[in-house]
Scaffold this motif. Structure first.
Motif, PDB file in Angstrom:
ATOM      1  N   LEU A  47       0.813  -1.192   0.057  1.00 21.98           N
ATOM      2  CA  LEU A  47       0.010   0.008  -0.066  1.00 21.98           C
ATOM      3  C   LEU A  47       0.922   1.341  -0.041  1.00 21.98           C
ATOM      4  CD1 LEU A  47      -2.680  -1.339   2.629  1.00 21.98           C
ATOM      5  CD2 LEU A  47      -3.001  -1.111  -0.007  1.00 21.98           C
ATOM      6  N   ASP A  48       1.941   1.192  -0.744  1.00 23.99           N
ATOM      7  CA  ASP A  48       2.654   2.467  -0.857  1.00 23.99           C
ATOM      8  C   ASP A  48       3.750   2.585   0.277  1.00 23.99           C
ATOM      9  OD1 ASP A  48       2.067   2.841  -3.663  1.00 23.99           O
ATOM     10  OD2 ASP A  48       0.264   4.206  -3.008  1.00 23.99           O
ATOM     11  N   ILE A  49       3.602   1.881   1.102  1.00 22.77           N
ATOM     12  CA  ILE A  49       4.554   1.840   2.231  1.00 22.77           C
ATOM     13  C   ILE A  49       5.802   0.851   2.110  1.00 22.77           C
ATOM     14  CG2 ILE A  49       4.766   1.554   4.655  1.00 22.77           C
ATOM     15  CD1 ILE A  49       1.793   2.251   4.844  1.00 22.77           C
ATOM     16  N   GLU A  50       7.060   1.435   2.084  1.00 22.00           N
ATOM     17  CA  GLU A  50       8.058   0.571   1.754  1.00 22.00           C
ATOM     18  C   GLU A  50       8.464  -0.394   3.037  1.00 22.00           C
ATOM     19  OE1 GLU A  50      12.782   1.312   1.300  1.00 22.00           O
ATOM     20  OE2 GLU A  50      11.494   2.466  -0.145  1.00 22.00           O
ATOM     21  N   LEU A  51       8.275  -1.677   2.894  1.00 21.69           N
ATOM     22  CA  LEU A  51       8.558  -2.559   4.074  1.00 21.69           C
ATOM     23  C   LEU A  51      10.061  -3.064   4.101  1.00 21.69           C
ATOM     24  CD1 LEU A  51       5.485  -4.639   3.838  1.00 21.69           C
ATOM     25  CD2 LEU A  51       5.637  -2.708   5.348  1.00 21.69           C
ATOM     26  N   LEU A  52      10.719  -3.305   2.986  1.00 22.48           N
ATOM     27  CA  LEU A  52      11.845  -3.848   2.849  1.00 22.48           C
ATOM     28  C   LEU A  52      12.548  -3.427   1.870  1.00 22.48           C
ATOM     29  CD1 LEU A  52      14.111  -6.116   4.116  1.00 22.48           C
ATOM     30  CD2 LEU A  52      12.541  -7.623   2.684  1.00 22.48           C
ATOM     31  N   THR A  53      13.802  -3.139   1.925  1.00 20.11           N
ATOM     32  CA  THR A  53      14.712  -2.789   0.630  1.00 20.11           C
ATOM     33  C   THR A  53      15.964  -3.568   0.962  1.00 20.11           C
ATOM     34  OG1 THR A  53      13.875  -0.749   0.303  1.00 20.11           O
ATOM     35  CG2 THR A  53      16.023  -1.249  -0.802  1.00 20.11           C
ATOM     36  N   ILE A  54      16.436  -4.419  -0.165  1.00 17.70           N
ATOM     37  CA  ILE A  54      17.636  -5.013  -0.126  1.00 17.70           C
ATOM     38  C   ILE A  54      18.476  -4.784  -1.152  1.00 17.70           C
ATOM     39  CG2 ILE A  54      18.640  -7.208  -0.146  1.00 17.70           C
ATOM     40  CD1 ILE A  54      16.155  -8.529   0.900  1.00 17.70           C
ATOM     41  N   ARG A  55      19.816  -4.118  -0.949  1.00 14.78           N
ATOM     42  CA  ARG A  55      20.617  -3.668  -2.176  1.00 14.78           C
ATOM     43  C   ARG A  55      21.646  -4.943  -2.218  1.00 14.78           C
ATOM     44  NH1 ARG A  55      20.706   2.634  -1.885  1.00 14.78           N
ATOM     45  NH2 ARG A  55      19.675   2.320  -4.023  1.00 14.78           N
ATOM     46  N   LEU A  56      21.807  -5.298  -3.415  1.00 20.26           N
ATOM     47  CA  LEU A  56      22.591  -6.436  -3.806  1.00 20.26           C
ATOM     48  C   LEU A  56      23.772  -5.727  -4.542  1.00 20.26           C
ATOM     49  CD1 LEU A  56      20.188  -9.210  -4.693  1.00 20.26           C
ATOM     50  CD2 LEU A  56      21.397  -8.942  -2.320  1.00 20.26           C
ATOM     51  N   ARG A  57      25.063  -5.976  -4.358  1.00 17.43           N
ATOM     52  CA  ARG A  57      25.968  -5.536  -5.152  1.00 17.43           C
ATOM     53  C   ARG A  57      27.151  -6.664  -5.388  1.00 17.43           C
ATOM     54  NH1 ARG A  57      22.594  -2.332  -5.703  1.00 17.43           N
ATOM     55  NH2 ARG A  57      22.550  -0.195  -5.260  1.00 17.43           N
ATOM     56  N   LEU A  58      27.732  -7.081  -6.485  1.00 19.94           N
ATOM     57  CA  LEU A  58      28.400  -8.167  -6.586  1.00 19.94           C
ATOM     58  C   LEU A  58      29.475  -7.801  -7.617  1.00 19.94           C
ATOM     59  CD1 LEU A  58      29.182 -11.191  -6.342  1.00 19.94           C
ATOM     60  CD2 LEU A  58      27.442 -11.730  -8.255  1.00 19.94           C
ATOM     61  N   PHE A  59      30.592  -7.920  -6.967  1.00 21.32           N
ATOM     62  CA  PHE A  59      31.760  -7.604  -7.755  1.00 21.32           C
ATOM     63  C   PHE A  59      32.605  -8.980  -8.070  1.00 21.32           C
ATOM     64  CE2 PHE A  59      36.381  -6.053  -7.805  1.00 21.32           C
ATOM     65  CZ  PHE A  59      36.447  -5.556  -9.140  1.00 21.32           C
ATOM     66  N   VAL A  60      32.844  -9.416  -9.292  1.00 18.85           N
ATOM     67  CA  VAL A  60      33.543 -10.480  -9.623  1.00 18.85           C
ATOM     68  C   VAL A  60      34.699 -10.264 -10.359  1.00 18.85           C
ATOM     69  CG1 VAL A  60      33.388 -12.817 -10.802  1.00 18.85           C
ATOM     70  CG2 VAL A  60      31.264 -11.874  -9.790  1.00 18.85           C
ATOM     71  N   ALA A  61      36.016 -10.662  -9.600  1.00 21.13           N
ATOM     72  CA  ALA A  61      37.048 -10.160 -10.082  1.00 21.13           C
ATOM     73  C   ALA A  61      38.340 -10.932  -9.938  1.00 21.13           C
ATOM     74  CB  ALA A  61      37.504  -8.797  -9.836  1.00 21.13           C
ATOM     75  N   SER A  62      39.366 -11.026 -10.407  1.00 20.15           N
ATOM     76  CA  SER A  62      40.686 -11.878  -9.467  1.00 20.15           C
ATOM     77  C   SER A  62      41.111 -11.082  -8.362  1.00 20.15           C
ATOM     78  CB  SER A  62      41.841 -11.989 -10.479  1.00 20.15           C
ATOM     79  OG  SER A  62      42.260 -10.721 -10.846  1.00 20.15           O
ATOM     80  N   VAL A  63      41.871 -11.573  -7.454  1.00 18.13           N
ATOM     81  CA  VAL A  63      42.175 -10.805  -6.388  1.00 18.13           C
ATOM     82  C   VAL A  63      43.109  -9.557  -6.960  1.00 18.13           C
ATOM     83  CG1 VAL A  63      43.897 -11.036  -4.293  1.00 18.13           C
ATOM     84  CG2 VAL A  63      42.226 -12.848  -4.962  1.00 18.13           C
ATOM     85  N   ASP A  64      43.822  -9.944  -7.880  1.00 16.36           N
ATOM     86  CA  ASP A  64      44.758  -8.811  -8.313  1.00 16.36           C
ATOM     87  C   ASP A  64      43.923  -7.383  -8.609  1.00 16.36           C
ATOM     88  OD1 ASP A  64      47.055 -10.151  -7.608  1.00 16.36           O
ATOM     89  OD2 ASP A  64      47.268 -10.981  -9.697  1.00 16.36           O
ATOM     90  N   THR A  65      42.728  -7.891  -9.571  1.00 15.24           N
ATOM     91  CA  THR A  65      42.071  -6.828 -10.179  1.00 15.24           C
ATOM     92  C   THR A  65      41.338  -6.168  -9.129  1.00 15.24           C
ATOM     93  OG1 THR A  65      41.678  -8.009 -12.101  1.00 15.24           O
ATOM     94  CG2 THR A  65      40.008  -6.340 -11.684  1.00 15.24           C
ATOM     95  N   ALA A  66      40.815  -7.033  -7.754  1.00 19.76           N
ATOM     96  CA  ALA A  66      39.928  -6.247  -6.817  1.00 19.76           C
ATOM     97  C   ALA A  66      40.878  -5.365  -6.086  1.00 19.76           C
ATOM     98  CB  ALA A  66      39.552  -7.353  -5.966  1.00 19.76           C
ATOM     99  N   ARG A  67      42.190  -5.864  -5.951  1.00 25.17           N
ATOM    100  CA  ARG A  67      43.124  -4.892  -5.244  1.00 25.17           C
ATOM    101  C   ARG A  67      43.411  -3.566  -6.007  1.00 25.17           C
ATOM    102  NH1 ARG A  67      47.273  -9.539  -3.582  1.00 25.17           N
ATOM    103  NH2 ARG A  67      46.331 -10.202  -1.378  1.00 25.17           N
ATOM    104  N   LYS A  68      43.506  -3.771  -7.243  1.00 22.92           N
ATOM    105  CA  LYS A  68      43.797  -2.688  -8.101  1.00 22.92           C
ATOM    106  C   LYS A  68      42.340  -1.547  -7.671  1.00 22.92           C
ATOM    107  CE  LYS A  68      46.601  -4.573 -11.554  1.00 22.92           C
ATOM    108  NZ  LYS A  68      46.484  -5.179 -12.777  1.00 22.92           N
ATOM    109  N   ALA A  69      41.242  -2.260  -7.511  1.00 24.01           N
ATOM    110  CA  ALA A  69      40.149  -1.502  -7.497  1.00 24.01           C
ATOM    111  C   ALA A  69      39.967  -0.990  -5.998  1.00 24.01           C
ATOM    112  CB  ALA A  69      38.819  -2.190  -7.803  1.00 24.01           C
TER     113      ALA A  69
END
Length: 110
Positions: A47-69
């Motif tokens: 009824l136009d009332i926000e009950l729940l919000t789930i934010r998903l963020r997924l970063f798929v990379a090698s360890v070296d690429t993640a470190r560079k980021a």
């Protein structure tokens, strides 16, 4: 190769072809080398009332690429790194030793 129409490209013999495909290993190597981000939000409203919000963020990379980021949280998480767990225990041990040194003179005076 870039296709600009919805029609598949046809070679001279008339058989349809698609975009060039590589092996799964090639695709995985490219994704880990460059990294890929997948993001999404899930909202549940009633009824136009926000009950729940789930934010998903997924970063798929090698360890070296993640470190560079600038991503290296696994190195400091005690649940994932024995070095981080050891450092956390050493810090707690030092804090408890200082606290004990403060309390021992007070207990001797009482």
């Amino acid at each position: 190769m870039t296709y600009t129409s919805a029609e598949p490209a046809l070679p001279h013999d008339g058989t349809p072809t698609g975009p060039p495909s590589g092996s799964l290993a090639d695709l995985l190597e490219r994704v880990l080398d460059k990294g890929i981000v997948i993001a999404g939000d899930i909202k549940i409203d009633l009824l136009d009332i926000e009950l729940l919000t789930i934010r998903l963020r997924l970063f798929v990379a090698s360890v070296d690429t993640a470190r560079k980021a600038g991503i290296d949280w696994w190195e400091t998480d005690p649940a994932l790194s024995t070095r981080a767990a050891h450092n956390a225990l050493a810090d707690e041990n030092e804090r408890l030793r200082r606290r004990l040194a403060e309390l021992e003179p007070k207990a001797a005076d009482a």
